[in-house]
Design an enzyme around this catalytic site. Structure first.
Site, short mmCIF file in Angstrom:
data_model
loop_
_atom_site.label_atom_id
_atom_site.label_comp_id
_atom_site.label_asym_id
_atom_site.label_seq_id
_atom_site.Cartn_x
_atom_site.Cartn_y
_atom_site.Cartn_z
N HIS A 6 6.59 -3.22 29.72
CA HIS A 6 5.45 -3.85 30.37
C HIS A 6 5.99 -4.92 31.31
CE1 HIS A 6 2.29 -2.63 27.12
NE2 HIS A 6 2.38 -1.76 28.09
N ARG A 66 0.83 -1.20 0.00
CA ARG A 66 0.00 0.00 0.00
C ARG A 66 0.87 1.26 0.00
NH1 ARG A 66 -3.62 2.50 3.80
NH2 ARG A 66 -5.25 3.50 2.58
N HIS A 117 15.86 17.11 25.59
CA HIS A 117 16.76 16.56 26.61
C HIS A 117 16.36 15.09 26.85
CE1 HIS A 117 19.58 17.43 29.99
NE2 HIS A 117 19.18 16.20 30.26
N ASN A 127 8.85 9.17 25.60
CA ASN A 127 8.36 9.78 24.36
C ASN A 127 9.54 10.50 23.77
OD1 ASN A 127 5.62 9.17 24.47
ND2 ASN A 127 5.25 10.86 25.88
N HIS A 130 22.41 17.41 27.26
CA HIS A 130 21.21 17.82 26.53
C HIS A 130 21.17 17.26 25.11
CE1 HIS A 130 17.87 20.64 25.86
NE2 HIS A 130 18.37 20.82 24.65
N HIS A 154 8.71 -7.22 29.00
CA HIS A 154 9.16 -6.89 27.64
C HIS A 154 9.06 -5.40 27.42
CE1 HIS A 154 4.81 -7.75 27.55
NE2 HIS A 154 4.77 -6.70 26.74
N GLU A 206 -8.48 2.89 10.90
CA GLU A 206 -7.76 2.50 12.13
C GLU A 206 -8.53 2.92 13.38
OE1 GLU A 206 -6.44 3.69 9.44
OE2 GLU A 206 -4.39 2.99 9.10
N GLY A 254 4.92 14.06 20.61
CA GLY A 254 4.42 14.90 21.70
C GLY A 254 5.43 15.11 22.81
N SER A 278 8.04 16.91 25.00
CA SER A 278 8.06 18.34 25.27
C SER A 278 9.46 18.94 25.20
CB SER A 278 7.47 18.59 26.66
OG SER A 278 8.24 17.91 27.63
N LYS A 330 3.01 7.51 9.66
CA LYS A 330 1.81 6.69 9.54
C LYS A 330 0.70 7.37 10.33
CE LYS A 330 -1.00 3.16 9.28
NZ LYS A 330 -1.72 2.90 8.03
N CYS A 345 18.11 20.36 32.12
CA CYS A 345 19.57 20.39 32.23
C CYS A 345 20.01 20.63 33.67
CB CYS A 345 20.14 21.49 31.32
SG CYS A 345 20.47 20.96 29.63
N ASN A 373 7.23 14.58 39.01
CA ASN A 373 6.71 15.45 37.95
C ASN A 373 6.00 16.66 38.57
OD1 ASN A 373 5.17 16.45 35.69
ND2 ASN A 373 5.50 14.46 34.72
N ASP A 374 6.41 17.85 38.13
CA ASP A 374 5.81 19.08 38.67
C ASP A 374 4.37 19.27 38.20
OD1 ASP A 374 8.27 19.99 39.97
OD2 ASP A 374 9.01 20.34 37.94
N CYS A 424 16.82 24.96 29.02
CA CYS A 424 16.19 23.65 29.18
C CYS A 424 15.84 23.42 30.64
CB CYS A 424 17.14 22.56 28.69
SG CYS A 424 16.59 20.91 29.15
N HIS A 457 15.03 12.08 28.27
CA HIS A 457 14.29 11.83 29.52
C HIS A 457 13.11 10.91 29.26
CE1 HIS A 457 11.78 14.90 27.64
NE2 HIS A 457 10.79 14.47 28.40
N GLN A 506 9.55 8.93 31.57
CA GLN A 506 8.63 9.12 32.70
C GLN A 506 8.30 7.79 33.34
OE1 GLN A 506 5.31 11.80 32.23
NE2 GLN A 506 6.02 12.44 30.22
P1 H2U Z 1 7.38 14.61 28.05
O1 H2U Z 1 8.43 15.31 27.28
O2 H2U Z 1 7.27 13.15 27.70
O3 H2U Z 1 6.07 15.33 28.00
O4 H2U Z 1 7.84 14.62 29.58
C1 H2U Z 1 8.21 15.76 30.26
C2 H2U Z 1 7.53 15.78 31.60
O5 H2U Z 1 8.23 16.69 32.41
C3 H2U Z 1 6.10 16.24 31.52
O6 H2U Z 1 5.25 15.24 32.04
C4 H2U Z 1 7.31 17.36 33.24
C5 H2U Z 1 6.07 17.49 32.40
O7 H2U Z 1 4.93 17.52 33.24
N1 H2U Z 1 7.92 18.63 33.63
C6 H2U Z 1 8.18 18.86 34.97
O8 H2U Z 1 7.86 18.04 35.81
N2 H2U Z 1 8.80 20.03 35.33
C7 H2U Z 1 9.15 21.01 34.47
O9 H2U Z 1 9.73 21.98 34.84
C8 H2U Z 1 8.78 20.88 33.04
C9 H2U Z 1 8.23 19.57 32.60
ZN ZN Z 2 18.68 19.94 28.67
#
Ligand code: H2U
Ligand code: ZN
Length: 356
Positions: free
Chosen positions: A293, A36, A176, A165, A125, A308, A329, A171, A173, A323, A63, A85-86, A60, A178, A180
């Site tokens: 997982h 295809r 750098h 990610n 970075h 895995h 889908e 997506g 962000s 894709k 960093c 995570n903030d 960043c 990283h 989760q």
């Molecule tokens: P992603 O790039 O996969 O979105 O992960 C970045 C994560 O970092 C995101 O969940 C967190 C965002 O909430 N974050 C912090 O905890 N503190 C920050 O100063 C910026 C981003």
């Molecule tokens: Zn950085």
């Protein structure tokens, strides 16, 4: 497909004919439409992502030494750095809620508590998993294991999802390096499907679905991408994303914590090999979502679990053509445009010129 009943010749015939394949881990089907990709493409093309070339970016939020968006300052870390995570999607303490309007099972809700952590893979970075050394990836694996153990011990944490990610297209962000970790009180949909499928297979067969799958893949060799003494990476027979990879330990282990020292180093090697192949195949720092997982952390024994990792890169033809999982889908079944055997061949070849 009546030409012959030999699996090899049936598979050969399927290389040019639309068919569907069964995913025994999710117990769902995927439609495979070989060739295809030969159709003309006048749709969206992606702009190649600019690569980070600076080892330190003063703007960043990940960093070392920089102030994060939430106001906290990162330490001057020199290997890996993990923080809460903030902007966490889950909170440890949420009020207990059980909703089922009129007991009909239609309007149903319940509280979900949890913890979200961010793992900086490296202070650099400009690195990615593919550019980090196997030794650096090995320390990251040790951190993932430590987090799995300590978060998994917390009361109310019954499942841990470690993921990354990578790339704007997925997506992510920030370039750098990283990932989760989300710790939840319930098992999310995807691992829950696998959990049920692994248990359902083990009962009648008295064996592990993924141990048996590895034997089939090793016997055929058609979908193997790379491997070492402890791990094997395949484009799974039922892959949905064009260059999806399933990474499996050869031994039946329920989580990363069960890996011995040599196996942890072997995991680092193969993570580098997989991500380097992706970069080499598309000639860019390849975007993807990947994650592990592993067994639930609910204090029960999980003999059915074979841990895995899944890699889902969104790219199809080139770095600029992705894709789209839309239309059929979304409304019917996932569909793929190249066969897993073709994708595995491309990824094997990509390994011949590994990018460093
Ligand atoms: P992603 O790039 O996969 O979105 O992960 C970045 C994560 O970092 C995101 O969940 C967190 C965002 O909430 N974050 C912090 O905890 N503190 C920050 O100063 C910026 C981003
Ligand atoms: Zn950085």
């Amino acid at each position: 497909m009546k030409s012959s009943s030999r699996p090899e010749s049936i598979l050969q015939a399927l290389q040019s004919s639309p068919h569907r394949r069964f995913n025994p881990l999710t117990r769902e089907w995927v439609l495979v439409s070989p060739r295809r990709t030969e159709r003309p493409w006048q749709g969206q093309t992606e702009r190649p992502e600019p690569e980070s070339t600076q080892p330190y970016d003063p703007n960043c939020y990940l960093c070392p030494g920089n102030i994060r968006a939430g106001g906290a300052r990162n330490p001057s870390y020199s290997q890996t750095f993990v923080f809460d995570n903030d902007f966490a999607a889950l909170q440890p303490d949420v009020p207990a809620v059980q909703l089922d309007v009129d007991g009909k099972g239609i309007l149903v809700a319940q509280n979900e508590s949890g913890i979200c952590r961010v793992v900086c893979f490296s202070p650099r970075h400009d690195l990615t998993l593919s550019k980090m050394s196997a030794v650096e990836i090995r320390s990251l694996i040790d951190v993932w294991i430590k987090e799995f153990q300590s978060l998994g011990r917390r009361p109310g944490v019954n499942y841990l999802q470690i993921f990354e990610n990578r790339g704007l297209m997925m997506g992510c962000s920030n370039p750098h390096p990283h990932g989760q970790i989300w710790a939840t009180s319930t098992i999310p949909n995807e691992p829950r499907k696998e959990h049920e499928a692994l248990a359902a297979y083990q009962k009648p067969h008295g064996a592990c679905l993924l141990c048996d799958y590895i034997k089939l893949e090793e016997a055929s060799g058609e979908r193997l991408v790379c491997g070492n003494e402890h791990f094997v990476a395949v484009v799974p027979f039922w892959a949905v994303w064009p260059y999806e990879i399933l990474l499996l330990p050869k031994r039946h282990l329920a989580s990363m914590t069960a890996l011995d020292e040599p196996a942890r180093s072997a995991l680092a090697d193969i993570l580098k090999s997989i991500t380097s192949r992706y970069d080499d195949l598309f000639q860019v720092s390849c975007p993807y979502s990947m994650g592990f997982h592993q067994q639930p952390t609910d204090d029960l024994e999980h003999r059915e679990w074979h841990f895995h990792a899944h890699f889902f890169p969104p790219l199809l033809r080139a770095a600029t053509i992705r894709k789209f999982m839309v239309g059929f889908e979304m409304l019917g079944s996932p569909q793929r445009d190249i066969t897993p055997e073709y994708a595995a061949e491309k990824l094997r070849q990509a390994g011949l010129t590994p990018s460093e």
